[in-house]
Design a protein around this motif. Structure first.
Motif, PDB file in Angstrom:
ATOM      1  N   GLY A 198       0.842  -1.192   0.000  1.00  0.00           N
ATOM      2  CA  GLY A 198       0.000   0.000   0.000  1.00  0.00           C
ATOM      3  C   GLY A 198       0.873   1.237   0.000  1.00  0.00           C
ATOM      4  O   GLY A 198       1.923   1.269   0.621  1.00  0.00           O
ATOM      5  N   ARG A 199       0.421   2.232  -0.712  1.00  0.00           N
ATOM      6  CA  ARG A 199       1.188   3.475  -0.712  1.00  0.00           C
ATOM      7  C   ARG A 199       0.999   4.149   0.634  1.00  0.00           C
ATOM      8  O   ARG A 199      -0.118   4.198   1.149  1.00  0.00           O
ATOM      9  N   ARG A 200       2.056   4.668   1.178  1.00  0.00           N
ATOM     10  CA  ARG A 200       1.953   5.290   2.503  1.00  0.00           C
ATOM     11  C   ARG A 200       1.135   6.559   2.422  1.00  0.00           C
ATOM     12  O   ARG A 200       1.103   7.245   1.410  1.00  0.00           O
ATOM     13  N   THR A 201       0.470   6.820   3.468  1.00  0.00           N
ATOM     14  CA  THR A 201      -0.450   7.950   3.468  1.00  0.00           C
ATOM     15  C   THR A 201       0.076   9.086   4.325  1.00  0.00           C
ATOM     16  O   THR A 201       0.962   8.904   5.148  1.00  0.00           O
ATOM     17  N   GLY A 202      -0.497  10.223   4.116  1.00  0.00           N
ATOM     18  CA  GLY A 202      -0.022  11.394   4.851  1.00  0.00           C
ATOM     19  C   GLY A 202      -0.720  11.577   6.145  1.00  0.00           C
ATOM     20  O   GLY A 202      -1.591  10.848   6.493  1.00  0.00           O
TER      21      GLY A 202
ATOM     22  N   PRO B 221      -5.091   1.908   4.358  1.00  0.00           N
ATOM     23  CA  PRO B 221      -6.222   2.741   4.801  1.00  0.00           C
ATOM     24  C   PRO B 221      -7.581   2.075   4.590  1.00  0.00           C
ATOM     25  O   PRO B 221      -8.457   2.155   5.460  1.00  0.00           O
ATOM     26  N   ALA B 328      -6.578   8.751   0.244  1.00  0.00           N
ATOM     27  CA  ALA B 328      -5.342   8.649   1.040  1.00  0.00           C
ATOM     28  C   ALA B 328      -4.378   7.633   0.441  1.00  0.00           C
ATOM     29  O   ALA B 328      -3.160   7.837   0.468  1.00  0.00           O
ATOM     30  N   ALA B 329      -4.900   6.555  -0.119  1.00  0.00           N
ATOM     31  CA  ALA B 329      -4.015   5.534  -0.685  1.00  0.00           C
ATOM     32  C   ALA B 329      -3.321   6.023  -1.952  1.00  0.00           C
ATOM     33  O   ALA B 329      -2.276   5.500  -2.335  1.00  0.00           O
ATOM     34  N   LEU B 331      -2.535   9.290  -2.414  1.00  0.00           N
ATOM     35  CA  LEU B 331      -2.149  10.662  -2.103  1.00  0.00           C
ATOM     36  C   LEU B 331      -0.808  11.065  -2.716  1.00  0.00           C
ATOM     37  O   LEU B 331      -0.700  12.084  -3.387  1.00  0.00           O
ATOM     38  N   PHE B 332       0.202  10.258  -2.484  1.00  0.00           N
ATOM     39  CA  PHE B 332       1.552  10.661  -2.875  1.00  0.00           C
ATOM     40  C   PHE B 332       1.946  10.093  -4.231  1.00  0.00           C
ATOM     41  O   PHE B 332       1.677   8.933  -4.537  1.00  0.00           O
TER      42      PHE B 332
END
Lengths: 202, 458
Positions: A198-202, B221, B328-329, B331-332
């Motif tokens: 999973g992409r890390r979230t802020g 998330p 959120a997943a 986001l970046f």
């Protein structure tokens, strides 16, 4: 003979449950868990209904086998490997086991004879096993230790609750819960590599 | 054949299919979300007790299925609740593909929804906590770290719900067989304490919320949001069903005092933690606590429509957290490695995450606001502490999420449009639905009165 076995079945499971709190090697821990289930199964089987006792024993054996597979896949990690182990030597653990056992005894004694038709000794033994399971949950939050502690607490709960509510359907659901705990823990003990990153979230 | 058995078989087949096809991109998510909607439609609309034809075959479905002397029954009064469980799951699972959620969430999520639906249908009601605990144990498979290892969340989740189950089972025995009711008088005090403890665990009251914060730290998330929302919904429905089933519980002021107390506790602590928390996922965990607390407060006011408000809020929640999680997943635009504040963010994902979070916090013109407004209206003039708590909860969550949004706005923007068209569409549609329900809240709350009339509560 039956009386002796029933008497032993009230002593052996709390001792095995206490032994689980001493952070033994995993193989020994599984044997102790089988000891808890064997004692609880023997007590219920000989004192109440044989088929419920046998089913509980089978559940314990199966749960231990499933956990053994998980530990084997994780190469038998010792207690202390993993997250969040409360640092505690054996002497400290022995002291906490004695204190918690005394507290459980103290809590059980005034009420033990007044709960349903359960013998006072059985209520006391059940509370001791549950207390030992809960203590193990408090001493470590590593998945393997949590599974051992939770299964111990559930076995103690069964010793108590099977006497109050002997419904077969409820026994089946609770056995399913125990096997579910063992199965899920066994899966989680070994990284599956399946979960996507999973992409890390802020 | 019986309708509950049909639901179980159909759901299990769909879960197996989603698991078998888990490596096929969006297909498992389509099976899981579409399957959940199909199960919801079957639960709500299937004809019971009368023969009907499907493709030329005559079928007659019975309402009950008996197993080992106990039954799963799809009654007219629980059809809306069972259907709601599947719909809320579908809303969350539909964003699984867009948020790169762990692939096992599709199949395990369906199984969790099936287990919770069974908890709504089981007779007698004492079996419900065991099935909710089973759902929580299954949930441990998805609240894992990105590498698939178990962190702190799975053991905490497993232990919390198992202990809650034990407490409610014992309380149930004391009440049903022992003839006790919830009362401060001995010997019923033990039943009261155990029931309160079990329900507090099931509705995620502090200090039994630690699995929630641990999973927000460790898990994806959407996995965290899915487990939090569906398990709390299971606990809430158990509560509403219990209030409907037991007249003594419905009329005992102590029960409402207990609900009010834990509602105030959740709002107070959740609000305070929001004020000091800066990390996004943790902030959502605390905002969820405030949201849960307000719905319990609505239930505790025992005013007309209190249960309806709580159920309506439960229907807004999955939408808000699904959109937040998808945003959120994504986001970046870069993987971790550079300083966090220098990571470029995708504007559309950031906007969706913010809209989802703000809806969860109940900002006006979003789906989450009407429930709070109705709770305030119900409490106004009769319960000053409840009004103060709701206002504090709103202020704290709005401020904290605004601060989080402000922090996001300081990040550089992703210049590369790396989000992809499909995900952009999902995020925009999700955000638009939140705003639409903010304008037309009646759609969110309209199902609740019918469900509650069937249950005999209100």
């Amino acid at each position: 003979m039956v009386d002796i076995v029933v008497g032993l079945s009230l002593v052996v499971p709390p001792l095995c449950a206490a032994g689980l709190n001493m952070a033994p090697p995993r193989r020994v821990a599984l044997v102790l868990l089988v000891g808890v289930f064997a004692g609880v199964g023997a007590n219920i089987g000989l004192g109440q209904q044989l088929r419920i006792g046998l089913a509980l024993l089978a559940t314990g054996l199966l749960a231990s086998a499933i956990l053994a597979i998980g530990f084997e896949r994780a190469r038998w990690p010792g207690q202390g490997e993993g997250v969040g182990l409360v640092p505690a030597g054996r002497a400290f653990r022995a002291a906490t086991v004695l204190l918690v056992a005394a507290a459980a005894w103290g809590v059980a004694a005034p009420y033990a004879s007044g709960i349903g038709a359960l013998p006072a000794a059985r209520v006391t033994a059940a509370l001791m096993i549950m207390a030992m399971g809960l203590l193990q949950l408090g001493l470590s939050q590593e998945q393997g230790a949590a599974a051992l502690g939770l299964l111990t607490a559930l076995a103690g709960f069964e010793l108590f609750y099977a006497g109050l509510e002997p419904s077969l359907a409820l026994r089946a659901v609770l056995a399913g819960i125990m096997l579910g705990v063992a199965l899920v823990s066994s899966v989680l003990l070994q990284p599956s590599g399946e979960a996507t990153e999973g992409r890390r979230t802020g | 054949m019986s309708a509950p058995l049909l639901l179980l078989i159909l759901g299990t087949v769909l879960a197996v299919a989603a698991f078998a096809l888990r490596a096929r991109g969006w297909i498992p998510w389509l099976i899981a979300a579409g399957g959940s909607l199909l199960l919801a439609a079957v639960a709500l609309g299937i004809v019971l007790g009368e023969p009907f034809e499907v493709m030329g075959f005559g079928i007659r479905l019975e309402a009950g299925w008996t197993f080992l002397g106990r039954s799963l029954v799809l009654r007219p009064e629980n059809r809306a609740l069972v259907s709601f469980v599947f719909v809320s799951g579908a809303i969350l699972l539909v964003s699984g593909w867009a948020s790169d959620a762990p692939r096992r969430l599709a199949s395990v999520g369906l199984l969790i929804l099936l287990t919770l639906a069974a908890a709504m249908m089981v007779q007698p009601f004492v079996f419900s906590p065991t099935l909710i605990a089973a759902a929580a144990i299954l949930g441990c498979l998805v609240v894992v770290r990105p590498d698939g290892r178990a962190g702190r969340a799975p053991p905490r989740l497993m232990v919390s719900y198992s202990l809650g189950m034990m407490a409610i089972l014992i309380a149930g025995w004391l009440i049903e067989v022992g003839g006790a009711t919830v009362s401060p008088e001995s010997p019923a005090r033990a039943a009261s304490v155990l029931l309160a403890l079990g329900l507090a665990i099931l509705v995620i009251t502090p200090p039994f919320h630690t699995w929630l914060t641990a999973s927000s730290d460790e898990a994806h998330p959407l996995a965290f949001a899915f487990i939090a929302v569906v398990l709390q919904t299971g606990g809430l429905f158990l509560l509403v069903n219990s209030l409907a089933a037991y007249a003594w519980m419905r009329t005992d002021p102590l029960v409402y005092a207990f609900l009010r107390g834990i509602g105030l506790l959740m709002i107070g602590l959740g609000g305070l933690w929001c004020l000091v928390e800066r990390r996004g996922p943790r902030l959502i965990a605390y905002t969820l606590l405030v949201d849960f607390g307000i719905s319990l407060l609505a239930l505790s006011l025992a005013a007309p429509g209190g249960s309806g408000i709580a159920l309506g809020m439960a229907s807004a929640r999955p939408l808000s957290v699904a959109v937040w999680a998808a945003g959120a997943a994504n986001l970046f635009a870069s993987e971790p490695g550079i300083a966090d504040e220098k990571r470029p963010v995708r504007p559309i994902a950031a906007a969706a995450a913010l809209i989802g979070a703000l809806s969860l916090a109940g900002i006006p013109l979003t789906a989450g606001f009407p429930g709070r407004w109705m709770t305030l209206a119900n409490a106004q003039g009769t319960d000053v502490a409840a009004v103060a708590a709701v206002v504090f909860g709103l202020g704290a969550t709005w401020f904290a999420i605004g601060r989080w949004g402000s922090k996001l706005s300081a990040h550089p923007r992703d210049p590369g449009r790396t989000l992809g068209r499909g995900r952009t569409v999902v995020l925009l549609v999700g955000s638009a639905i939140i705003l639409l329900f903010g304008l037309l809240p009646g759609w969110l709350f309209s199902w609740a009165p019918a469900a509650l009339t069937g249950l005999g509560a209100g």
